[in-house]
Design a protein around this motif. Structure first.
Motif, PDB file in Angstrom:
ATOM      1  N   GLN A 137       0.818  -1.213   0.000  1.00 41.77           N
ATOM      2  CA  GLN A 137       0.000   0.000   0.000  1.00 41.77           C
ATOM      3  C   GLN A 137       0.855   1.269   0.000  1.00 41.77           C
ATOM      4  OE1 GLN A 137      -2.175   0.664   3.815  1.00 41.77           O
ATOM      5  NE2 GLN A 137      -0.939  -1.049   4.596  1.00 41.77           N
TER       6      GLN A 137
ATOM      7  N   PRO B 236       5.023   3.269  -4.352  1.00 47.87           N
ATOM      8  CA  PRO B 236       4.657   4.307  -5.343  1.00 47.87           C
ATOM      9  C   PRO B 236       4.209   3.677  -6.656  1.00 47.87           C
ATOM     10  CG  PRO B 236       6.781   4.787  -4.308  1.00 47.87           C
ATOM     11  CD  PRO B 236       6.411   3.392  -3.910  1.00 47.87           C
ATOM     12  N   MET B 237       3.253   4.291  -7.313  1.00 47.90           N
ATOM     13  CA  MET B 237       2.736   3.772  -8.575  1.00 47.90           C
ATOM     14  C   MET B 237       3.836   3.634  -9.616  1.00 47.90           C
ATOM     15  SD  MET B 237      -0.452   2.988  -8.413  1.00 47.90           S
ATOM     16  CE  MET B 237      -0.837   2.905 -10.148  1.00 47.90           C
ATOM     17  N   SER B 238       4.817   4.542  -9.574  1.00 41.77           N
ATOM     18  CA  SER B 238       5.900   4.531 -10.566  1.00 41.77           C
ATOM     19  C   SER B 238       6.795   3.293 -10.431  1.00 41.77           C
ATOM     20  CB  SER B 238       6.746   5.798 -10.439  1.00 41.77           C
ATOM     21  OG  SER B 238       7.283   5.905  -9.127  1.00 41.77           O
ATOM     22  N   TRP B 239       6.730   2.632  -9.281  1.00 36.09           N
ATOM     23  CA  TRP B 239       7.563   1.441  -9.047  1.00 36.09           C
ATOM     24  C   TRP B 239       6.884   0.153  -9.516  1.00 36.09           C
ATOM     25  CZ3 TRP B 239      10.780   1.345  -3.923  1.00 36.09           C
ATOM     26  CH2 TRP B 239      11.511   2.547  -3.816  1.00 36.09           C
ATOM     27  N   ARG B 240       5.581   0.207  -9.738  1.00 38.31           N
ATOM     28  CA  ARG B 240       4.841  -1.017 -10.012  1.00 38.31           C
ATOM     29  C   ARG B 240       5.235  -1.660 -11.344  1.00 38.31           C
ATOM     30  NH1 ARG B 240       1.254  -1.540  -6.014  1.00 38.31           N
ATOM     31  NH2 ARG B 240       0.546   0.351  -4.974  1.00 38.31           N
ATOM     32  N   LYS B 241       5.354  -0.852 -12.382  1.00 35.59           N
ATOM     33  CA  LYS B 241       5.706  -1.401 -13.700  1.00 35.59           C
ATOM     34  C   LYS B 241       7.108  -2.005 -13.709  1.00 35.59           C
ATOM     35  CE  LYS B 241       5.385  -0.494 -18.629  1.00 35.59           C
ATOM     36  NZ  LYS B 241       5.010   0.497 -19.679  1.00 35.59           N
TER      37      LYS B 241
ATOM     38  N   ALA C  83      -2.390  -3.749  -4.814  1.00 38.36           N
ATOM     39  CA  ALA C  83      -3.179  -2.959  -5.766  1.00 38.36           C
ATOM     40  C   ALA C  83      -4.141  -3.852  -6.535  1.00 38.36           C
ATOM     41  CB  ALA C  83      -2.257  -2.220  -6.730  1.00 38.36           C
ATOM     42  N   THR C  84      -3.689  -5.055  -6.885  1.00 40.47           N
ATOM     43  CA  THR C  84      -4.525  -5.988  -7.648  1.00 40.47           C
ATOM     44  C   THR C  84      -5.754  -6.402  -6.855  1.00 40.47           C
ATOM     45  OG1 THR C  84      -2.553  -6.866  -8.757  1.00 40.47           O
ATOM     46  CG2 THR C  84      -4.552  -8.187  -8.877  1.00 40.47           C
TER      47      THR C  84
ATOM     48  N   SER D 252      -8.213  -3.575  -6.299  1.00 42.49           N
ATOM     49  CA  SER D 252      -9.005  -3.347  -7.510  1.00 42.49           C
ATOM     50  C   SER D 252     -10.132  -4.374  -7.620  1.00 42.49           C
ATOM     51  CB  SER D 252      -8.098  -3.426  -8.737  1.00 42.49           C
ATOM     52  OG  SER D 252      -8.842  -3.353  -9.930  1.00 42.49           O
TER      53      SER D 252
END
Length: 219
Positions: free
Chosen positions: A45, A48-53, A93-94, A97
């Protein structure tokens, strides 16, 4: 004659005792990997979103290296921990969602359904199948095909294509569950490796069931 019979009885008792210990270790490792996964999920949680990919790509590379490199398989203890932590970080995140798309009640019903399917296929593999060793090579080939299809799926945004991948993935890990329980019955396993395998099987079954539920919900 009586002495020989007693020796056989003692041997069988020792064998059953050793087998019971091995099974106990399998489930301890199974729970252990779920705890690591849960810790990874908790910290996910804060990811950071930028680390997910980048993490997703790194995880894919790790899977490919493990599939095609014998040396990587020998480092299974390290790789299994890295894999579990990274999957946990990404899973937050998965699952969030899925929870938002399905609602709490439907989400947990599908999780229970996935666990029930895991148990049923495990029992079939253990009690009803004599020797499933020949399945291994076919499951491995299907797994490689699934990984390649997943990579292709990053560039194809076709709902039917992704639904097919989801169904095939679900069936694959249900059959892997059957196969692994059958290996346990035949004594062809190491406790740590089997505990990790069963953790992976159940995790993927849950993810694919939830993914399929979301896709059906969108129709």
């Amino acid at each position: 004659m009586a002495e020989a019979s007693q020796q056989t009885k003692n041997y069988n008792m020792k064998k059953n005792k050793d087998q019971a210990k091995a099974y106990g270790k399998v489930w301890l490792f199974f729970v252990y990997y779920w705890i690591i996964f849960g810790i990874g999920c908790y910290f996910g949680q804060f990811l950071p979103m930028s680390w997910r990919k980048p993490l997703s790509i790194a995880l894919l590379v790790l899977v490919l290296i493990t599939l095609f490199t014998n040396r990587a398989r020998k480092s299974g203890l390290v790789i299994s921990h890295i894999y579990t932590v990274v999957v946990g970080l990404l899973a937050y995140a998965t699952f969030t969602s899925y929870l938002q798309n399905l609602g709490e009640e439907v989400f947990y019903k599908n999780v229970i359904l996935a666990i029930a399917a895991f148990i049923v296929f495990g029992l079939i593999g253990y009690f009803l199948i004599g020797n499933a060793s020949s399945m291994g090579k076919y499951l491995f080939v299907t797994l490689i095909a699934l990984v390649i299809a997943g990579i292709v799926g990053m560039f194809i945004h076709n709902p039917i294509f992704h639904t097919i991948i989801t169904v095939v993935g679900l069936l694959l890990f249900l059959l892997y569950t059957l196969y692994d329980f059958n290996r346990m019955k035949r004594g062809k396993f190491s406790p740590r490796e089997m505990g990790f395998n069963l953790f992976i099987n159940l995790l993927h079954i849950i993810k694919y069931v939830l993914n399929l539920a979301v896709r059906m919900n969108k129709r």
